[in-house]
Design an enzyme around this catalytic site. Structure first.
Site, short mmCIF file in Angstrom:
data_model
loop_
_atom_site.label_atom_id
_atom_site.label_comp_id
_atom_site.label_asym_id
_atom_site.label_seq_id
_atom_site.Cartn_x
_atom_site.Cartn_y
_atom_site.Cartn_z
N ASP A 297 0.97 -1.24 -0.16
CA ASP A 297 0.01 -0.02 0.00
C ASP A 297 0.78 1.23 -0.01
OD1 ASP A 297 -2.05 -1.81 0.23
OD2 ASP A 297 -2.71 -1.16 2.23
N ARG B 218 -1.37 -0.58 -8.80
CA ARG B 218 -2.71 -0.18 -8.52
C ARG B 218 -2.80 1.31 -8.47
NH1 ARG B 218 -3.35 -1.02 -2.42
NH2 ARG B 218 -3.33 -3.17 -2.89
P1 FAD Z 1 -14.48 8.75 -5.04
O1 FAD Z 1 -13.61 9.73 -5.93
O2 FAD Z 1 -14.48 8.59 -3.42
O3 FAD Z 1 -16.04 8.74 -5.38
C1 FAD Z 1 -16.26 8.59 -6.83
C2 FAD Z 1 -17.48 8.00 -6.98
O4 FAD Z 1 -17.31 6.51 -6.89
C3 FAD Z 1 -18.84 8.44 -6.28
O5 FAD Z 1 -19.16 9.57 -6.99
C4 FAD Z 1 -19.49 7.16 -6.33
O6 FAD Z 1 -20.26 6.97 -7.64
C5 FAD Z 1 -18.52 5.92 -6.41
N1 FAD Z 1 -18.28 5.63 -4.76
C6 FAD Z 1 -17.34 6.11 -4.07
N2 FAD Z 1 -17.49 5.61 -2.77
C7 FAD Z 1 -18.51 4.72 -2.98
C8 FAD Z 1 -19.45 4.14 -1.73
N3 FAD Z 1 -18.92 3.94 -0.67
N4 FAD Z 1 -20.55 3.75 -2.15
C9 FAD Z 1 -21.02 3.89 -3.45
N5 FAD Z 1 -20.55 4.51 -4.50
C10 FAD Z 1 -19.38 5.12 -4.24
N6 FAD Z 1 -5.53 5.21 -0.89
C11 FAD Z 1 -3.97 5.07 -0.78
O7 FAD Z 1 -3.80 6.46 -0.77
N7 FAD Z 1 -3.32 4.18 -0.64
C12 FAD Z 1 -3.53 2.81 -0.95
O8 FAD Z 1 -2.58 1.88 -0.82
C13 FAD Z 1 -4.94 2.80 -1.31
N8 FAD Z 1 -5.22 1.38 -1.69
C14 FAD Z 1 -6.78 1.15 -2.18
C15 FAD Z 1 -6.83 -0.05 -2.39
C16 FAD Z 1 -8.10 -0.50 -3.06
C17 FAD Z 1 -8.40 -1.87 -3.30
C18 FAD Z 1 -9.12 0.73 -3.16
C19 FAD Z 1 -10.34 0.60 -3.69
C20 FAD Z 1 -8.76 1.87 -2.57
C21 FAD Z 1 -7.43 2.22 -1.94
N9 FAD Z 1 -7.03 3.35 -1.77
C22 FAD Z 1 -5.98 3.72 -1.40
C23 FAD Z 1 -8.03 4.63 -1.34
C24 FAD Z 1 -8.22 5.70 -2.53
O9 FAD Z 1 -7.12 6.25 -2.69
C25 FAD Z 1 -9.51 6.31 -2.46
O10 FAD Z 1 -9.40 7.13 -1.53
C26 FAD Z 1 -10.75 5.68 -2.44
O11 FAD Z 1 -10.67 4.44 -3.06
C27 FAD Z 1 -12.09 6.63 -2.87
O12 FAD Z 1 -11.83 7.18 -4.16
P2 FAD Z 1 -12.40 6.37 -5.38
O13 FAD Z 1 -11.74 6.46 -6.68
O14 FAD Z 1 -12.93 4.92 -5.05
O15 FAD Z 1 -13.78 7.25 -5.51
#
Ligand code: FAD
Length: 278
Positions: free
Chosen positions: A107, A158
Site C-alpha cells: 500500500d 494499483r
Molecule cells: P471517489 O472519488 O471517492 O468517489 C467517486 C464516485 O465513486 C462516487 O461519486 C460514487 O459514484 C462512487 N463511490 C465511491 N465510494 C462509494 C461508496 N462507498 N458507495 C457507493 N459508491 C461509491 N489509497 C491510498 O492512498 N493508498 C492505498 O494504498 C490505497 N489502496 C486502495 C486499495 C483499494 C483496493 C481501493 C479501492 C482503494 C485504495 N485506496 C488507497 C483509497 C483510494 O485512494 C481512495 O481514497 C478511495 O478509493 C476513494 O476514491 P474512489 O476512486 O473510490 O472514488
C-alpha cells in the site's frame, strides 16, 4: 467480534474469519487482497508480530487453495523505525509469499513515505521478477513521473486517487483535477504497460475509462474495490473482468472503520440499511 455495521467493512478479527470471507468472495468469482490492519508502529514487537502473521497467512492462503493475495503497509512493517527495518521485514514476507506463489501488494501511505516505498518495491520487483505490486496516488503531483519510472519495472501497479490529504505544494486538492490526473495516468499505463494494471477505484467513470482503454489497447487490467463498497457491482463486474476485493481484518479495526465512515457518510447509511433489511 466485529460489531454489526463495522463488519460490513472488516472481515473479522482472526485470519480464519478473513479466509472464510475470501471463500465466500471466490464463490462470486471475486478474488481477495487480504490486509491485516495495523500501521505506524513505533516499536519493533508489533512489527514482528504482524510480519509473522503475514508469513503464516500466505501459507494459509496457498494451503487452502483460495484465490487471494496480501497487501501490507510500509509503516506496519516498521518504516517509522527505519527504512532498513521495513525492507528486512518486507523481504521475509516476499520470500515466504514467493515460496507459496502468493502475490504481495504494498500500500502507499502519506507522501513522506513515497520514495522509500517506491525504492523498496522496485528492488523487490526486480529481484523476484514480479510477484509484488505497488500503489500510486493520482492526487500527488509527482505521480506522473513515478508512473513513467514504473513502466519498465516488473510487477503490478494499483492506481488510486489517494486516501491522504497532502497540502497543495505536493498534491492536487481539487477533486475534478484529481479525476483528470487519474484518467491521464490510466491512459499512459494502458498504452505503455505490459499488463499488471490495478484500477483501485469505486468510481463508475474511472471503471468505464479503464474498460474503454482495455478495448483500445488490449492491455490486461484488474478492478479492485474495498470490502463493503459497491459489492453488488463487484459481483456483476466479475462476470466479465478480473475483480479483486481488498479485505481488511484484525483487532485494530476501529480506526479503519472510522476512516471509511468519514470518507463517505453514505457508507454508514448503506450499512445501516443493510443491517435493517437483514
Ligand atoms: P471517489 O472519488 O471517492 O468517489 C467517486 C464516485 O465513486 C462516487 O461519486 C460514487 O459514484 C462512487 N463511490 C465511491 N465510494 C462509494 C461508496 N462507498 N458507495 C457507493 N459508491 C461509491 N489509497 C491510498 O492512498 N493508498 C492505498 O494504498 C490505497 N489502496 C486502495 C486499495 C483499494 C483496493 C481501493 C479501492 C482503494 C485504495 N485506496 C488507497 C483509497 C483510494 O485512494 C481512495 O481514497 C478511495 O478509493 C476513494 O476514491 P474512489 O476512486 O473510490 O472514488
Amino acid at each position: 467480534m466485529i460489531p454489526p455495521i463495522a463488519n460490513r467493512f472488516v472481515a473479522g478479527e482472526s485470519p480464519a474469519e478473513a479466509l472464510e470471507h475470501v471463500r465466500q468472495l471466490n464463490d462470486h468469482n471475486v478474488k481477495a487482497i487480504v490486509n491485516l490492519l495495523g500501521e505506524h508502529y513505533d516499536e519493533r514487537d508489533p512489527v514482528e508480530a504482524d510480519a509473522a502473521e503475514y508469513r503464516r497467512l500466505v501459507a494459509d492462503i496457498a494451503g487452502s487453495g483460495l484465490e487471494g493475495c496480501i497487501s501490507v503497509k510500509p509503516s506496519q512493517l516498521g518504516l517509522d523505525l527505519g527504512e532498513d527495518v521495513f525492507r528486512a521485514e518486507l523481504a521475509d514476507i516476499v520470500d515466504a509469499a514467493a515460496e507459496h506463489g502468493v502475490f504481495v501488494w504494498v500500500d502507499m501511505e502519506d507522501h513522506t513515505t513515497t520514495d522509500a516505498t517506491l525504492d523498496a518495491f522496485e528492488a523487490f520487483a526486480h529481484e523476484y521478477g514480479g510477484g509484488v505490486g505497488i500503489c500510486v496516488q493520482a492526487n500527488l503531483r509527482r505521480t506522473r513521473a513515478d508512473v513513467r519510472r514504473l513502466a519498465d519495472v516488473p510487477g503490478k501497479v494499483r492506481f488510486v486517487k489517494g486516501a491522504y490529504d497532502p497540502s497543495s505544494d505536493v498534491a492536487y486538492t481539487d477533486s475534478a483535477r484529481i479525476d483528470r490526473e487519474y484518467r491521464d495516468l490510466l491512459e499512459y499505463a494502458f498504452e505503455h504497460y505490459d499488463g499488471g494494471i490495478g484500477v483501485g477505484s469505486h468510481d463508475p467513470a474511472m471503471i468505464e475509462r479503464a474498460k474503454a482503454l482495455h478495448e483500445r489497447h488490449g492491455t490486461e487490467f484488474e478492478i479492485q474495490m474495498l470490502m463493503g463498497v459497491r459489492e453488488d457491482t463487484q459481483y456483476e463486474l466479475a462476470d466479465e473482468y478480473e475483480v479483486w476485493q481488498y479485505v481488511p481484518y484484525g483487532d485494530r479495526w476501529l480506526s479503519y472503520f472510522y476512516r471509511r465512515v468519514m470518507e463517505r457518510r453514505e457508507n454508514l447509511r448503506f450499512a445501516f440499511r443493510a443491517v435493517l433489511s437483514g
